[in-house]
Design an enzyme around this catalytic site. Structure first.
Site, PDB file in Angstrom:
ATOM      1  N   CYS A   2       1.002  10.603   4.011  1.00 12.66           N
ATOM      2  CA  CYS A   2       1.678  11.711   4.690  1.00 12.66           C
ATOM      3  C   CYS A   2       0.720  12.902   4.775  1.00 12.66           C
ATOM      4  O   CYS A   2      -0.151  13.074   3.929  1.00 12.66           O
ATOM      5  CB  CYS A   2       2.949  12.195   4.008  1.00 12.66           C
ATOM      6  SG  CYS A   2       4.181  10.922   3.821  1.00 12.66           S
ATOM      7  N   ARG A  27      -3.007   9.971   8.198  1.00 13.08           N
ATOM      8  CA  ARG A  27      -2.367   9.804   6.891  1.00 13.08           C
ATOM      9  C   ARG A  27      -0.982   9.169   6.998  1.00 13.08           C
ATOM     10  O   ARG A  27      -0.347   8.866   5.992  1.00 13.08           O
ATOM     11  CB  ARG A  27      -2.235  11.163   6.195  1.00 13.08           C
ATOM     12  CG  ARG A  27      -3.549  11.906   6.057  1.00 13.08           C
ATOM     13  CD  ARG A  27      -3.330  13.236   5.381  1.00 13.08           C
ATOM     14  NE  ARG A  27      -2.853  13.050   4.043  1.00 13.08           N
ATOM     15  CZ  ARG A  27      -3.623  12.846   2.992  1.00 13.08           C
ATOM     16  NH1 ARG A  27      -4.923  12.818   3.141  1.00 13.08           N
ATOM     17  NH2 ARG A  27      -3.114  12.673   1.804  1.00 13.08           N
ATOM     18  N   TRP A  72       4.362   8.848   6.415  1.00  9.39           N
ATOM     19  CA  TRP A  72       4.210   7.403   6.200  1.00  9.39           C
ATOM     20  C   TRP A  72       5.346   7.048   5.251  1.00  9.39           C
ATOM     21  O   TRP A  72       5.339   7.429   4.080  1.00  9.39           O
ATOM     22  CB  TRP A  72       2.852   7.094   5.573  1.00  9.39           C
ATOM     23  CG  TRP A  72       2.565   5.634   5.489  1.00  9.39           C
ATOM     24  CD1 TRP A  72       2.031   4.853   6.480  1.00  9.39           C
ATOM     25  CD2 TRP A  72       2.771   4.770   4.364  1.00  9.39           C
ATOM     26  NE1 TRP A  72       1.907   3.562   6.037  1.00  9.39           N
ATOM     27  CE2 TRP A  72       2.360   3.473   4.748  1.00  9.39           C
ATOM     28  CE3 TRP A  72       3.273   4.955   3.087  1.00  9.39           C
ATOM     29  CZ2 TRP A  72       2.420   2.373   3.903  1.00  9.39           C
ATOM     30  CZ3 TRP A  72       3.348   3.861   2.235  1.00  9.39           C
ATOM     31  CH2 TRP A  72       2.923   2.584   2.647  1.00  9.39           C
ATOM     32  N   ASN A  98       4.439  15.063   0.071  1.00  8.34           N
ATOM     33  CA  ASN A  98       3.514  13.936   0.183  1.00  8.34           C
ATOM     34  C   ASN A  98       3.478  13.285  -1.199  1.00  8.34           C
ATOM     35  O   ASN A  98       3.037  13.916  -2.151  1.00  8.34           O
ATOM     36  CB  ASN A  98       2.126  14.465   0.582  1.00  8.34           C
ATOM     37  CG  ASN A  98       1.063  13.399   0.552  1.00  8.34           C
ATOM     38  OD1 ASN A  98       1.366  12.207   0.501  1.00  8.34           O
ATOM     39  ND2 ASN A  98      -0.189  13.804   0.565  1.00  8.34           N
ATOM     40  N   GLY A  99       3.978  12.050  -1.296  1.00  9.07           N
ATOM     41  CA  GLY A  99       3.966  11.383  -2.600  1.00  9.07           C
ATOM     42  C   GLY A  99       5.233  10.580  -2.822  1.00  9.07           C
ATOM     43  O   GLY A  99       5.958  10.281  -1.869  1.00  9.07           O
ATOM     44  N   GLU A 467     -14.512  -8.567   3.860  1.00  6.99           N
ATOM     45  CA  GLU A 467     -14.323  -7.302   4.585  1.00  6.99           C
ATOM     46  C   GLU A 467     -14.212  -7.560   6.096  1.00  6.99           C
ATOM     47  O   GLU A 467     -13.372  -6.955   6.770  1.00  6.99           O
ATOM     48  CB  GLU A 467     -15.486  -6.332   4.284  1.00  6.99           C
ATOM     49  CG  GLU A 467     -15.634  -5.147   5.223  1.00  6.99           C
ATOM     50  CD  GLU A 467     -14.391  -4.272   5.378  1.00  6.99           C
ATOM     51  OE1 GLU A 467     -13.446  -4.394   4.575  1.00  6.99           O
ATOM     52  OE2 GLU A 467     -14.355  -3.498   6.348  1.00  6.99           O
ATOM     53  N   LYS A 471     -10.966  -6.434   8.292  1.00  4.08           N
ATOM     54  CA  LYS A 471     -11.060  -5.538   9.451  1.00  4.08           C
ATOM     55  C   LYS A 471     -10.278  -6.118  10.617  1.00  4.08           C
ATOM     56  O   LYS A 471      -9.555  -5.416  11.310  1.00  4.08           O
ATOM     57  CB  LYS A 471     -12.551  -5.368   9.814  1.00  4.08           C
ATOM     58  CG  LYS A 471     -12.932  -4.135  10.534  1.00  4.08           C
ATOM     59  CD  LYS A 471     -12.680  -2.824   9.831  1.00  4.08           C
ATOM     60  CE  LYS A 471     -12.625  -2.829   8.363  1.00  4.08           C
ATOM     61  NZ  LYS A 471     -11.805  -2.032   7.608  1.00  4.08           N
ATOM     62  N   GLU A 474      -6.438  -5.992  10.126  1.00  4.63           N
ATOM     63  CA  GLU A 474      -5.855  -4.659  10.239  1.00  4.63           C
ATOM     64  C   GLU A 474      -5.551  -4.284  11.686  1.00  4.63           C
ATOM     65  O   GLU A 474      -4.541  -3.651  11.959  1.00  4.63           O
ATOM     66  CB  GLU A 474      -6.832  -3.607   9.672  1.00  4.63           C
ATOM     67  CG  GLU A 474      -6.947  -3.625   8.169  1.00  4.63           C
ATOM     68  CD  GLU A 474      -7.844  -2.503   7.663  1.00  4.63           C
ATOM     69  OE1 GLU A 474      -9.027  -2.453   8.045  1.00  4.63           O
ATOM     70  OE2 GLU A 474      -7.360  -1.680   6.883  1.00  4.63           O
ATOM     71  N   HIS A 490     -12.493 -26.776  -1.913  1.00  2.00           N
ATOM     72  CA  HIS A 490     -11.569 -26.773  -3.052  1.00  2.00           C
ATOM     73  C   HIS A 490     -10.136 -26.453  -2.632  1.00  2.00           C
ATOM     74  O   HIS A 490      -9.291 -26.185  -3.481  1.00  2.00           O
ATOM     75  CB  HIS A 490     -12.040 -25.786  -4.119  1.00  2.00           C
ATOM     76  CG  HIS A 490     -13.380 -26.136  -4.685  1.00  2.00           C
ATOM     77  ND1 HIS A 490     -13.587 -27.253  -5.468  1.00  2.00           N
ATOM     78  CD2 HIS A 490     -14.592 -25.554  -4.531  1.00  2.00           C
ATOM     79  CE1 HIS A 490     -14.865 -27.326  -5.796  1.00  2.00           C
ATOM     80  NE2 HIS A 490     -15.495 -26.311  -5.236  1.00  2.00           N
ATOM     81  N   LYS A 584      -4.495   5.986   6.522  1.00  2.90           N
ATOM     82  CA  LYS A 584      -5.893   5.993   6.084  1.00  2.90           C
ATOM     83  C   LYS A 584      -6.044   6.337   4.608  1.00  2.90           C
ATOM     84  O   LYS A 584      -6.881   5.792   3.918  1.00  2.90           O
ATOM     85  CB  LYS A 584      -6.697   6.989   6.923  1.00  2.90           C
ATOM     86  CG  LYS A 584      -8.173   6.865   6.636  1.00  2.90           C
ATOM     87  CD  LYS A 584      -8.998   7.161   7.821  1.00  2.90           C
ATOM     88  CE  LYS A 584     -10.455   6.854   7.573  1.00  2.90           C
ATOM     89  NZ  LYS A 584     -10.719   5.408   7.625  1.00  2.90           N
TER      90      LYS A 584
HETATM   91  C1  AGP Z   1      -9.847   0.199   5.398  1.00  2.23           C
HETATM   92  O1  AGP Z   1      -9.994  -0.259   6.685  1.00  2.23           O
HETATM   93  C2  AGP Z   1      -8.463   0.369   4.969  1.00  2.23           C
HETATM   94  N1  AGP Z   1      -7.743   1.267   5.772  1.00  2.23           N
HETATM   95  C3  AGP Z   1      -8.214   0.442   3.478  1.00  2.23           C
HETATM   96  O2  AGP Z   1      -8.427  -0.822   2.950  1.00  2.23           O
HETATM   97  C4  AGP Z   1      -9.017   1.482   2.666  1.00  2.23           C
HETATM   98  O3  AGP Z   1     -10.349   1.083   2.566  1.00  2.23           O
HETATM   99  C5  AGP Z   1      -8.386   1.617   1.279  1.00  2.23           C
HETATM  100  O4  AGP Z   1      -7.080   2.066   1.407  1.00  2.23           O
HETATM  101  C6  AGP Z   1      -9.171   2.541   0.368  1.00  2.23           C
HETATM  102  O5  AGP Z   1      -9.274   3.823   0.888  1.00  2.23           O
HETATM  103  P1  AGP Z   1     -10.390   4.803   0.415  1.00  2.23           P
HETATM  104  O6  AGP Z   1     -11.691   4.264   0.863  1.00  2.23           O
HETATM  105  O7  AGP Z   1     -10.041   6.100   1.088  1.00  2.23           O
HETATM  106  O8  AGP Z   1     -10.311   4.874  -1.078  1.00  2.23           O
END
Ligand code: AGP
Length: 589
Positions: A2, A27, A72, A98-99, A467, A471, A474, A490, A584
């Site tokens: 948020c 956010r 969020w 926020n929280g 990774e 990506k 997401e 395996h 984010k």
């Molecule tokens: C990355 O594409 C993601 N949005 C997510 O995995 C992110 O890397 C993770 O939430 C950690 O965030 P940070 O790097 O701000 O700590």
């Protein structure tokens, strides 16, 4: 998560707040709302969904003071009713949060037994009612907020606007809060980027500090004691305001292309600047590298570099799992935290555990002035500039470039690492051309209807495979799974059938032969084989051929996955900058 934004001063506060919220949408973007003063009332304007191109003109009148929130959802659906800010029953104040209030149920039951009613499904309204309850004992809003805040469990940051005067109160614990001191007014926000084009004078609040802006006067207080505290302004670096799309359709593509410069920026640390951290790594009993999501894979890669090139037994931990190992942390250890935002709750909690045991904290973070940076004994910035797209790209490659530098510096080979990143940056200068884009777009076109895809890597490319797959998940919402190539036989091989796409990452290293064996095994079962490799091979139906970047090769190898994620996401009609269900900065657990 948020975003919180507040403004009081000259100019049109609602418009300034809406613009600030647009910059904080990374956010969370389920719903949003603002509150402003009009005559002797507070007016609320809330909407479900993103802010998009909303402008105040003709809808919201000019006002000198306003607060806003972009959400969020945690407690309660993403509806207009649940959108913040929330109002007190008598209309005296509004509040945005926020929280997460972790003792939400307990507090709600108490308040219900006292006769309080709730309109929304949020935990935020609990805070509103707690403040109302405290106001029955004393009329001072600041004190009522302070006492209510002390009843909350969890990481919470709140902002309130009072009806009858120019009065904003904001309190921080866990989730970020920063004040911007402009010539014409004061800003309250979840990050500095949201007002960096207006002022570079900032005050970072620490946990359990509260700020009050009352008719032009700013004061800070310690929440626990209620006593006033002194504060210090800081100056933001000059380039912190640049967050335009610069001609690109999306931030994601802009940020992918920017990697040609950002990898270089990440290694602009002199040997003497690195020395204290290198010394701490060399003398530590245990070295843990931690992060979440993409930063978690970066942590894995940094630990790999430390083991492979630094000869250091570094251990990677996922932030959300690190709590299970808290008994292992000791004062002789170092924890290196990796984070783009520097505000991720899981990572902050790990740092807190480690600090309690006396361990030292190193970090590589992208956001200037963030919580993790301020908690660190050896804090470094990844210097990628603002990363706006929710999916992290340039921050990841910057973090691992920095990790390579650290690993080599441990064994006195700082210069070798630096030169290899410069070479990578040179490769990237000519990398993003039409030919590559067309090839990846063509692969994306053929992937539109697939359900699953597997990504294989080994050794230096193992974290790159995970990774790369994350990506694509997401942004495309398709099931891509990355894992070490050796694991295939395996179990996962059971899923391979005719035309199942399998992407394999092959560097010119000792693992090449194993990779080819894995590719043969899936090809024998009819898989559609795609290579991200240095040269063509009959085993691949399609090959994305990259130059050999030497020890920086894994950093280069992730980029085709970022591009595939982008082009496939766009083809599927998704917004790559704001993927569904994500935010984010994950400041809740
Ligand atoms: C990355 O594409 C993601 N949005 C997510 O995995 C992110 O890397 C993770 O939430 C950690 O965030 P940070 O790097 O701000 O700590």
């Amino acid at each position: 998560m948020c975003g919180i934004f507040g403004y009081s001063g000259k100019g049109n506060a609602p418009e300034i707040v809406v613009n600030g919220l647009k910059r904080l949408e990374y956010r969370g973007y389920d719903s949003w709302g603002i509150a402003y003063q009009k005559k002797n009332k507070i007016v609320l304007y809330k909407k479900a969904g993103e802010i998009g191109n909303f402008t105040c003109s003709r809808i919201i009148p000019k006002a000198p003071i306003a607060i806003g929130h972009t959400r969020w959802a945690t407690h309660g659906r993403a509806t207009k009713l649940n959108a913040h800010p929330h109002e007190s029953v008598d209309g005296r104040f509004v509040l945005a949060q926020n929280g997460i209030v972790e003792n939400f149920q307990e507090l709600k039951s108490k308040l219900i037994s006292k006769g309080y009613k709730f309109n929304s499904e949020t935990d935020t309204e609990i805070i509103v009612r707690l403040v109302e309850d405290n106001l029955k004992k004393s009329d001072c809003l600041l004190e009522a907020v302070r006492l209510a805040f002390l009843d909350l469990k969890g990481r919470n940051t709140i902002i309130l606007l009072e009806r009858d005067k120019k009065h904003i109160v904001a309190v921080r614990n866990g989730s970020p809060l920063v004040l911007g001191i402009g010539g014409d007014g004061i800003y309250f926000a979840s990050d500095t980027l949201s007002f960096a084009d207006q002022t570079d004078r900032v005050i970072f609040l620490n946990d359990f500090e509260m700020a009050e802006y009352d008719n032009g006067k700013l004061r800070l207080f310690d929440v626990n004691s209620g006593e006033e505290i002194l504060y210090k302004e800081k100056k933001l670096p000059q380039n912190s305001a640049g967050i335009g799309k610069e001609g690109y359709d999306h931030y994601m593509l802009k940020e992918i292309v920017e990697q040609k410069h950002t990898v270089r920026e990440a290694v602009q640390y002199s040997q003497s600047e690195l020395r204290p951290l290198i010394q701490a790594i060399k003398t530590a009993k245990n070295i843990y590298v931690v992060g979440a999501g993409t930063a978690g894979f970066a942590a894995g890669q940094i630990a790999f570099f430390l083991r492979k090139y630094g000869g250091i037994h570094a251990i990677e931990l996922k932030s959300c799992e690190a709590g299970s190992y808290r008994n292992l942390f000791s004062k002789d250890d170092i924890v290196i935290a990796v984070s783009q935002s520097g505000e991720t709750a899981d990572t902050i909690e790990t740092i807190e555990f480690a600090k309690e045991k006396g361990a030292k904290i190193g970090s590589v973070v992208n956001m200037i002035g963030s919580t993790i940076t301020r908690m660190s004994d050896y804090g470094f910035l990844s210097r990628s500039g603002p990363e706006i797209c929710v999916a992290s790209t340039k921050a990841f490659t910057a973090q691992i470039s920095w990790g390579l530098l650290i690993a080599k510096a441990v064994v006195g080979k700082y210069e070798e690492a630096k030169q290899s990143i410069y070479f990578l940056s040179e490769i990237l200068q000519k990398f993003f051309d039409q030919k590559l884009f067309i090839q990846i777009q063509e692969i994306a076109r053929r992937m539109v209807n697939i359900e699953h895809c597997f990504v294989l890597g080994k050794g230096q490319n193992s974290n790159i495979a995970t990774e790369g797959a994350l990506k694509i998940k997401e942004i495309t919402y398709k099931h891509f799974e990355g894992f070490p190539a050796g694991e295939l036989k395996h179990g996962v091989i059971a899923l391979i059938e005719k035309d199942t796409p399998v992407i394999s990452i092959v560097s010119n290293d000792d693992d090449k032969a194993d990779l080819y064996s894995a590719v043969s095994e899936v090809k024998a079962r009819g898989a559609w084989t795609i290579g991200v490799a240095k040269s063509k091979n009959d085993l691949f139906d399609d090959s994305i051929i990259l130059r050999d970047a030497g020890i920086a090769d894994p950093i280069l190898n992730v980029i085709p996955f970022q591009l595939l994620s982008y082009f496939l996401g766009v083809k599927l009609g998704n917004n790559p900058d704001k993927p569904r269900n994500l935010a984010k900065s994950v400041t809740v657990k």
